[in-house]
Design a protein around this motif. Structure first.
Motif, mmCIF file in Angstrom:
data_model
loop_
_atom_site.group_PDB
_atom_site.id
_atom_site.type_symbol
_atom_site.label_atom_id
_atom_site.label_comp_id
_atom_site.label_asym_id
_atom_site.label_seq_id
_atom_site.Cartn_x
_atom_site.Cartn_y
_atom_site.Cartn_z
ATOM 1 N N THR A 113 -1.568 -74.406 -33.021
ATOM 2 C CA THR A 113 -2.888 -74.991 -33.228
ATOM 3 C C THR A 113 -3.787 -74.737 -32.026
ATOM 4 O OG1 THR A 113 -1.877 -76.751 -34.538
ATOM 5 C CG2 THR A 113 -4.102 -77.150 -33.724
ATOM 6 N N ILE A 114 -5.002 -74.258 -32.281
ATOM 7 C CA ILE A 114 -6.002 -74.091 -31.229
ATOM 8 C C ILE A 114 -6.553 -75.479 -30.910
ATOM 9 C CG2 ILE A 114 -8.215 -73.057 -30.595
ATOM 10 C CD1 ILE A 114 -5.917 -71.030 -31.008
ATOM 11 N N VAL A 115 -6.461 -75.887 -29.637
ATOM 12 C CA VAL A 115 -6.922 -77.217 -29.253
ATOM 13 C C VAL A 115 -8.215 -77.191 -28.438
ATOM 14 C CG1 VAL A 115 -4.664 -78.311 -29.430
ATOM 15 C CG2 VAL A 115 -5.360 -77.274 -27.265
ATOM 16 N N SER A 116 -8.564 -76.028 -27.878
ATOM 17 C CA SER A 116 -9.847 -75.894 -27.194
ATOM 18 C C SER A 116 -10.161 -74.424 -26.964
ATOM 19 C CB SER A 116 -9.882 -76.673 -25.874
ATOM 20 O OG SER A 116 -8.833 -76.301 -25.033
ATOM 21 N N VAL A 117 -11.457 -74.151 -26.841
ATOM 22 C CA VAL A 117 -11.947 -72.804 -26.586
ATOM 23 C C VAL A 117 -12.926 -72.897 -25.415
ATOM 24 C CG1 VAL A 117 -13.282 -70.881 -27.525
ATOM 25 C CG2 VAL A 117 -11.665 -72.103 -28.997
ATOM 26 N N LYS B 267 -15.020 -78.031 -35.187
ATOM 27 C CA LYS B 267 -15.573 -76.733 -34.791
ATOM 28 C C LYS B 267 -14.487 -75.717 -34.451
ATOM 29 C CE LYS B 267 -19.984 -78.527 -33.414
ATOM 30 N NZ LYS B 267 -20.987 -78.664 -32.379
ATOM 31 N N LEU B 268 -13.251 -76.179 -34.262
ATOM 32 C CA LEU B 268 -12.162 -75.265 -33.930
ATOM 33 C C LEU B 268 -11.479 -74.686 -35.175
ATOM 34 C CD1 LEU B 268 -10.531 -77.200 -30.976
ATOM 35 C CD2 LEU B 268 -11.905 -75.122 -30.852
ATOM 36 N N ARG B 269 -11.746 -75.221 -36.316
ATOM 37 C CA ARG B 269 -11.069 -74.760 -37.544
ATOM 38 C C ARG B 269 -11.189 -73.265 -37.804
ATOM 39 N NH1 ARG B 269 -10.499 -79.637 -41.557
ATOM 40 N NH2 ARG B 269 -10.815 -81.258 -40.026
ATOM 41 N N PRO B 270 -12.332 -72.628 -37.519
ATOM 42 C CA PRO B 270 -12.417 -71.183 -37.795
ATOM 43 C C PRO B 270 -11.583 -70.313 -36.866
ATOM 44 C CG PRO B 270 -14.608 -72.161 -37.597
ATOM 45 C CD PRO B 270 -13.611 -73.186 -37.155
ATOM 46 N N TRP B 271 -11.114 -70.853 -35.737
ATOM 47 C CA TRP B 271 -10.372 -70.050 -34.760
ATOM 48 C C TRP B 271 -8.950 -69.800 -35.247
ATOM 49 C CZ3 TRP B 271 -11.867 -67.617 -30.367
ATOM 50 C CH2 TRP B 271 -13.180 -67.852 -29.975
#
Length: 91
Positions: A59-63, A84-88
């Motif tokens: 899971t991507i947790v931050s960008v 906002k992270l869902r598309p990553w």
């Protein structure tokens, strides 16, 4: 030379206000890292800028995106808002 600034969009959950100054940013990031589990950081281009993607398991947790001038980071843009992270995705 201006102090670096870190701004986060976390849906109001973390970093509610910009952090200004390299020492203050470093202290905040150490505090955040100490609270959580092992995170994998992946180098990525984010909106055309140098960046990092933080991943916990799958899971991507931050960008993170970085503005750089004269070889120094001047601004850090962080997205931690789960919506906002869902598309990553991880490449």
């Amino acid at each position: 030379m201006l102090d670096p600034t870190a701004t986060a969009d976390s849906g109001g959950l973390v970093l509610r206000h910009p952090i200004i100054g390299g020492e203050q940013i470093t202290c905040a990031w150490i505090e955040i890292a100490a609270r959580g589990p092992e995170i994998t950081l992946l180098e990525r281009t984010v909106n055309g800028q140098p960046g990092l993607v933080a991943q916990l398991d799958d899971t991507i947790v931050s960008v993170y995106a970085f503005d750089i001038a004269d070889g120094r980071i001047t601004r850090i843009w962080v997205t931690r808002n789960p919506e906002k992270l869902r598309p990553w995705t991880v490449d």
